[in-house]
Design a protein around this motif. Structure first.
Motif, mmCIF file in Angstrom:
data_model
loop_
_atom_site.group_PDB
_atom_site.id
_atom_site.type_symbol
_atom_site.label_atom_id
_atom_site.label_comp_id
_atom_site.label_asym_id
_atom_site.label_seq_id
_atom_site.Cartn_x
_atom_site.Cartn_y
_atom_site.Cartn_z
ATOM 1 N N ALA A 40 -17.497 -90.256 -5.842
ATOM 2 C CA ALA A 40 -18.043 -88.868 -5.360
ATOM 3 C C ALA A 40 -17.240 -87.717 -5.202
ATOM 4 C CB ALA A 40 -18.933 -89.173 -4.088
ATOM 5 N N ILE A 41 -17.242 -86.989 -6.142
ATOM 6 C CA ILE A 41 -16.523 -85.742 -6.165
ATOM 7 C C ILE A 41 -17.318 -84.447 -5.427
ATOM 8 C CG2 ILE A 41 -14.977 -84.014 -7.534
ATOM 9 C CD1 ILE A 41 -14.871 -86.392 -9.709
ATOM 10 N N PHE A 42 -16.461 -83.776 -4.671
ATOM 11 C CA PHE A 42 -16.996 -82.779 -3.934
ATOM 12 C C PHE A 42 -16.307 -81.518 -3.971
ATOM 13 C CE2 PHE A 42 -17.993 -86.408 -1.356
ATOM 14 C CZ PHE A 42 -19.252 -86.533 -1.227
ATOM 15 N N ALA A 43 -16.714 -80.252 -4.134
ATOM 16 C CA ALA A 43 -16.179 -79.164 -4.714
ATOM 17 C C ALA A 43 -16.604 -77.981 -3.823
ATOM 18 C CB ALA A 43 -16.369 -78.806 -6.162
ATOM 19 N N ALA A 44 -15.660 -77.040 -3.664
ATOM 20 C CA ALA A 44 -16.064 -76.001 -2.570
ATOM 21 C C ALA A 44 -14.834 -74.933 -2.699
ATOM 22 C CB ALA A 44 -16.067 -76.212 -1.064
ATOM 23 N N ALA B 129 -13.106 -71.089 9.986
ATOM 24 C CA ALA B 129 -13.624 -71.267 8.309
ATOM 25 C C ALA B 129 -15.077 -71.561 8.277
ATOM 26 C CB ALA B 129 -12.874 -72.479 7.701
ATOM 27 N N MET B 130 -15.655 -72.157 8.974
ATOM 28 C CA MET B 130 -17.226 -72.698 9.032
ATOM 29 C C MET B 130 -17.804 -72.289 10.377
ATOM 30 S SD MET B 130 -17.297 -75.970 6.749
ATOM 31 C CE MET B 130 -15.558 -76.740 7.489
ATOM 32 N N GLY C 227 -11.292 -77.900 -5.134
ATOM 33 C CA GLY C 227 -11.562 -76.511 -4.377
ATOM 34 C C GLY C 227 -10.231 -75.879 -4.567
ATOM 35 N N ILE C 228 -9.953 -74.757 -5.133
ATOM 36 C CA ILE C 228 -8.670 -74.176 -5.401
ATOM 37 C C ILE C 228 -8.518 -73.741 -3.815
ATOM 38 C CG2 ILE C 228 -7.785 -72.010 -6.213
ATOM 39 C CD1 ILE C 228 -7.846 -74.149 -8.268
ATOM 40 N N PRO D 192 -17.347 -68.995 -0.382
ATOM 41 C CA PRO D 192 -16.193 -69.539 0.208
ATOM 42 C C PRO D 192 -16.431 -69.538 1.532
ATOM 43 C CG PRO D 192 -15.668 -67.775 -1.660
ATOM 44 C CD PRO D 192 -17.280 -67.712 -1.281
ATOM 45 N N THR D 193 -15.502 -70.618 2.192
ATOM 46 C CA THR D 193 -15.219 -70.439 3.621
ATOM 47 C C THR D 193 -14.764 -69.367 4.033
ATOM 48 O OG1 THR D 193 -13.540 -71.926 3.222
ATOM 49 C CG2 THR D 193 -15.286 -72.861 3.842
#
Length: 337
Positions: free
Chosen positions: A70-74, A135-136, A165-166, A126-127
């Motif tokens: 499972a790949i997560f991106a943000a 951040a959140m 996530g860069i 973005p956060t």
């Protein structure tokens, strides 16, 4: 899938009630291992891996059939400070590459028979920059962890969580520093390949973020203050895997920073996880030591995506093939001495 939490109090309740392995299955696996046609201990860590996996899957003779990646991106607000060699737009571009099957992790997942799922988390939002503010929000943190939880297939028999996530090595470095102490330089590496000036900006951002939350030690609050949605989602996915007794192979520095939050929040929270590899990113070796996880591989990887964890599936497959497929001395008619 029902998410067993909708706020931080619910998350803490889940963390306080984690299931353990099937000890009877693990003992039977150890007994089987002692009867296999080989000198005792001759397969080294493969024997330990097989017994560990058997305990979590509840069978003395397990087979790995349904691994999930499972790949997560943000995206991260701190990127505006010049902490990455690439712009934030690359996150969405790489998500498209994952979905098209063109990334390294796609090739590795196919090679080792794993189903890959991709989960983009509010890429256009973005956060916030953790140097200046949290951040959140609490709601955003819970939502990201819930997204990670929901991404896990309850029928999977192994999970590897990956990320894109860069800017996320900056966030992971800050989390590690907040929870483990030291200096910003101890945990901050080059990530996507920043130059010396970029590395200095990155370490400064990490140090400033820590100074802003000085004294904060609660792991979930540290994650909220300094983390990214994909880091929170990986933590949620690893936690869901524990609830379903699905073994986990941890990937690189960023995944391990997510896992560190669970490790500090609840003793033994990572008993169902092993470290897939030791990467080249600054601080990963130190972080694995703090987690008490010896890596299965050390190949100088620093790609992320779950790539090192997926590569380690091959090691686990080998361990289980030997454990479940080998004959015992009695079955083979071989004298055991």
């Amino acid at each position: 899938m029902t998410i067993p939490f909708d706020d931080l109090a619910g998350l803490r309740a889940v963390l306080s009630d984690l299931p353990g392995p099937d000890r009877a299955a693990a003992e039977k696996a150890q007994s089987r291992n002692a009867q296999l046609t080989k000198p005792a201990g001759s397969l080294g860590r493969l024997e330990e891996l097989a017994t560990w996996y058997a305990g979590w899957r509840g069978t003395a003779r397990p087979v790995l059939a349904r691994p999930q990646v499972a790949i997560f991106a943000a995206n991260h607000g701190v990127v505006a400070r010049g902490v990455s060699a690439f712009p934030a737009a690359v996150t969405a571009q790489m998500v498209g590459n994952f979905e098209a099957g063109g990334a390294a992790v796609n090739q590795l997942a196919q090679t080792f028979g794993a189903r890959l799922t991709v989960h983009a988390l509010d890429l256009d939002r973005p956060t916030r920059d953790f140097v200046d503010t949290a951040a959140m929000s609490e709601a955003e943190l819970v939502a990201a962890m819930a997204a990670g939880w929901a991404a896990v297939d309850p029928e999977a028999d192994l999970l590897v969580a990956g990320e894109m996530g860069i800017g996320n090595t900056c966030s992971a470095s800050a989390i590690a520093l907040a929870l483990e102490g030291g200096e910003a330089q101890d945990w901050t590496g080059r990530g996507t390949g920043v130059d010396d000036a970029g590395l200095a900006r990155k370490a400064e951002a990490v140090a400033q973020g820590i100074a802003r939350i000085e004294g904060t030690r609660d792991p979930l609050e540290v994650l909220r203050q300094l983390g990214g949605r994909e880091i929170a989602a990986m933590a949620g996915a690893v936690l869901a895997a524990r609830r379903h007794r699905i073994p986990v192979i941890l990937d690189g520095f960023i995944c391990c920073a997510a896992a560190l939050v669970l490790h500090r929040a609840a003793p033994g929270a990572l008993d169902h996880a092993v470290a897939g590899h030791q990467g080249a990113e600054g601080g990963h070796a130190r972080l694995l030591e703090r987690l008490g996880k010896a890596p299965l591989l050390s190949l100088g990887l620093r790609l992320g995506e779950g790539s090192g964890g997926v590569l380690a599936i091959g090691v686990l497959r080998g361990a289980l093939a030997c454990h479940s497929g080998m004959a015992t001395f009695a079955e083979a008619g071989v004298s055991d001495g």
